[in-house]
Design an enzyme around this catalytic site. Structure first.
Site, PDB file in Angstrom:
ATOM      1  CB  SER A 143      -0.885  -0.016   1.252  1.00 41.03           C
ATOM      2  OG  SER A 143      -1.453   1.249   1.501  1.00 41.03           O
ATOM      3  CE1 TYR A 156      -3.047  -2.030   5.614  1.00 45.24           C
ATOM      4  CE2 TYR A 156      -2.684   0.242   4.935  1.00 45.24           C
ATOM      5  CZ  TYR A 156      -2.949  -1.077   4.618  1.00 45.24           C
ATOM      6  OH  TYR A 156      -3.104  -1.446   3.302  1.00 45.24           O
TER       7      TYR A 156
END
Length: 312
Positions: A143, A156
């Site tokens: 990501s 995250y």
């Protein structure tokens, strides 16, 4: 257009019962690959497998939670048992969360690390001996949050940055064996309606649809992954926003820090804590129950492995 590169190659795609993982599996199978689907939810995985069958594609599916090291080994072993080889491992399974470091539930850090980092590490570890035989591919679906630590999404970001470091190290380690290691930094993408993330209190919440951004489709991401595999690319960044973020973070780190600081409230309210419906209480309880059962199974296995315990 098919170029036959993927024909009869065996691909294991973790977390492929929905979303980007399902789209990647679909893209590969359309190019002639033999695909192993994977997920934790039996019903969801079965529905996905039936979707492929309805459209004329035969795929195999294996239930396994990659947070469990033994299940990672089992998943790879099942792939070899079914097809006798492994050409492509796509480390797609992932979990996201939201919330500040101060207020996030303790288990959020553990779950994210076990899913996004150690899960991918264990799957890669057990796949490597078989990928050496085929000079295959290890692909990481990362990501743009893996570029740097992002506020209100720290756990995250940290897990994805760890995964990125893993891919870099693995690429050098496997160079002499002819194994391709690629990583895709995916930008904001249209999410599956059933996509769940960890809320700040550790409960599950459905990720709401983002209307304030131009979103990539799962299909476009999957196509980019397929091309990366065929061309053995080391690194790709997807979406215009993702490429912009990559450029700024890499070449203007001081400016990027200032930019994030300046927009910290906007990041919090418009990109991170953007609402979302709580997963119903029954599903929450079932999820917690599954965690308990998994933990008990692990303890039983440990006891049975004891030299003082005999099995019959």
């Amino acid at each position: 257009m098919k170029n036959n590169y993927l024909k009869n190659k065996v691909a294991l795609v973790s977390g492929s019962s929905m979303g980007i993982g399902k789209a990647i599996a679909w893209e590969l199978v359309q190019q002639g690959a033999k695909v192993i689907l994977n997920g934790r939810d039996h019903e969801k995985l079965l529905r996905t497998k039936n979707d492929f069958s309805t459209n004329g594609f035969k795929v195999k599916s294996v239930i396994a939670d990659i947070r469990d090291q033994d299940k990672c080994k089992f998943l790879v072993e099942q792939t070899i048992s079914i097809y006798g080889q492994l050409d492509i491992l796509v480390n797609n399974a992932g979990m996201s969360s939201r919330g500040s470091i101060e207020h996030s539930a303790d288990k959020n850090f553990t779950i994210l690390s076990e899913t996004n980092f150690t899960g991918a590490a264990h799957l890669s570890k057990y796949a490597i001996p078989f990928l050496k035989e085929t000079k295959g591919h290890v692909i990481f679906i990362n990501s743009v949050a893996g570029f740097r630590g992002m506020p209100f999404n720290s756990a995250y970001s940290a897990s994805k940055m760890a995964q990125a470091a893993l891919s870099e190290a693995l690429r050098i380690e496997l160079y002499d064996f002819g194994i391709h290691v690629g990583i895709a930094f995916v930008g904001f993408t249209q999410n599956d309606p059933d996509k769940k993330i960890l809320d700040v209190d550790g409960s599950l919440v459905y990720l709401p649809k983002r209307n304030n951004l131009r979103l990539a489709t799962a299909e476009s991401v999957a196509k980019s992954i397929r091309i990366m595999i065929e061309k053995r690319k080391k690194r790709i960044t997807l979406t215009g926003l993702g490429n912009l973020a990559n450029f700024i973070f890499r070449y203007f780190p001081i400016f990027s820090n200032w930019l994030i600081w300046l927009n910290r409230e906007k990041i919090k309210s418009q990109y991170t804590l953007i609402g979302g419906e709580k997963v119903n209480e029954i599903a929450q309880v079932n999820n917690q129950y599954q965690e308990i059962i998994t933990g008990v199974e692990g303890k039983v296995k440990t006891v049975l492995k004891s030299p003082n315990i005999k099995t019959y």
